[in-house]
Design an enzyme around this catalytic site. Structure first.
Site, PDB file in Angstrom:
ATOM      1  CB  THR A 152       1.420  -2.923  10.894  1.00 45.55           C
ATOM      2  OG1 THR A 152       0.090  -3.136   9.996  1.00 45.55           O
ATOM      3  CG2 THR A 152       0.969  -1.468  11.476  1.00 45.55           C
ATOM      4  CG  HIS A 160       6.934 -29.142   9.741  1.00 49.37           C
ATOM      5  ND1 HIS A 160       6.276 -27.930  11.134  1.00 49.37           N
ATOM      6  CD2 HIS A 160       8.836 -28.987  10.098  1.00 49.37           C
ATOM      7  CE1 HIS A 160       7.464 -28.165  11.690  1.00 49.37           C
ATOM      8  NE2 HIS A 160       8.830 -28.861  11.049  1.00 49.37           N
ATOM      9  CB  CYS A 209      -0.005  -2.502   4.526  1.00 57.87           C
ATOM     10  SG  CYS A 209       0.096  -3.341   6.451  1.00 57.87           S
ATOM     11  CG  ASP A 211      -0.279   0.263   2.577  1.00 59.81           C
ATOM     12  OD1 ASP A 211       0.916   0.498   2.386  1.00 59.81           O
ATOM     13  OD2 ASP A 211      -0.781  -0.101   3.811  1.00 59.81           O
ATOM     14  CG  HIS A 218       9.103 -24.875  11.153  1.00 60.54           C
ATOM     15  ND1 HIS A 218       8.540 -25.543  12.825  1.00 60.54           N
ATOM     16  CD2 HIS A 218      10.371 -25.302  11.294  1.00 60.54           C
ATOM     17  CE1 HIS A 218       9.815 -26.136  13.214  1.00 60.54           C
ATOM     18  NE2 HIS A 218      10.439 -25.609  12.331  1.00 60.54           N
TER      19      HIS A 218
HETATM   20  C1  RB5 Z   1      -2.719   2.990   6.653  1.00 63.29           C
HETATM   21  O1  RB5 Z   1      -2.446   4.106   7.570  1.00 63.29           O
HETATM   22  C2  RB5 Z   1      -2.355   1.680   7.449  1.00 63.29           C
HETATM   23  O2  RB5 Z   1      -3.303   1.631   8.075  1.00 63.29           O
HETATM   24  C3  RB5 Z   1      -1.857   0.550   6.936  1.00 63.29           C
HETATM   25  O3  RB5 Z   1      -0.880   0.541   6.437  1.00 63.29           O
HETATM   26  C4  RB5 Z   1      -1.688  -0.880   7.695  1.00 63.29           C
HETATM   27  O4  RB5 Z   1      -0.412  -0.682   8.494  1.00 63.29           O
HETATM   28  C5  RB5 Z   1      -2.752  -1.622   8.099  1.00 63.29           C
HETATM   29  O5  RB5 Z   1      -2.186  -3.378   8.715  1.00 63.29           O
END
Ligand code: RB5
Length: 142
Positions: free
Chosen positions: A66, A133, A64, A7, A97
């Site tokens: 996180t 596994h 993304c 993203d 695994h």
């Molecule tokens: C975008 O602001 C953020 O929510 C996205 O990149 C991600 O971290 C979502 O899990």
């Protein structure tokens, strides 16, 4: 062939990963997004997941902020085993695994140098092929 998607938060890290893949002569398909202000991570998880499902690609990398949202989205797709890894031990273990076929990364969580070592570890580790596994991975699909 590696499918890569991100993203808006993952664009810079994605560019560094593409440079790394180029330097290693590894082939990839970039499913976006480009440099934009806002985007929706499920779109890129689905594009990468579909490329693996239809065997256009055999592994994927998703980024993304996180790594959480994009891995949740990918893991809803049949046959996709996306592992969110922010350390090399996990990246190695999930290949050995879980035979994870997608690596998810959080661009707001780790630095680029660390992320590249994780990518290297993930792509460089083969599935162990051990029976216990294989059985557990099959149970994920049942
Ligand atoms: C975008 O602001 C953020 O929510 C996205 O990149 C991600 O971290 C979502 O899990």
């Amino acid at each position: 062939m590696i499918a890569i998607g991100n993203d808006h938060t993952g664009y810079e890290l994605k560019q560094a990963i593409l440079e790394y893949l180029d330097s290693k002569g590894l082939e990839y398909k970039d499913f976006g997004c480009g440099k934009v202000n806002s985007s929706d991570y499920p779109d890129y998880a689905k594009a990468v997941g579909r490329a693996i499902q239809n065997k256009e690609c055999d592994k994927g990398i998703l980024i993304c902020g996180t790594g959480i949202g994009i891995s949740i989205a990918a893991n809803k797709m049949k046959g996709i085993r996306a592992a969110l890894c922010h350390d090399c031990f996990s990246a190695e273990a999930t290949r050995l695994h879980n035979d994870a076929n997608v690596l998810a990364l959080g661009a707001r969580v780790i630095g680029i140098g660390h992320a590249l070592k994780i990518v290297e570890t993930f792509l460089g580790t083969e599935f162990s092929g051990e029976e216990r596994h294989i059985k557990r991975i099959q149970m994920l699909e049942d």
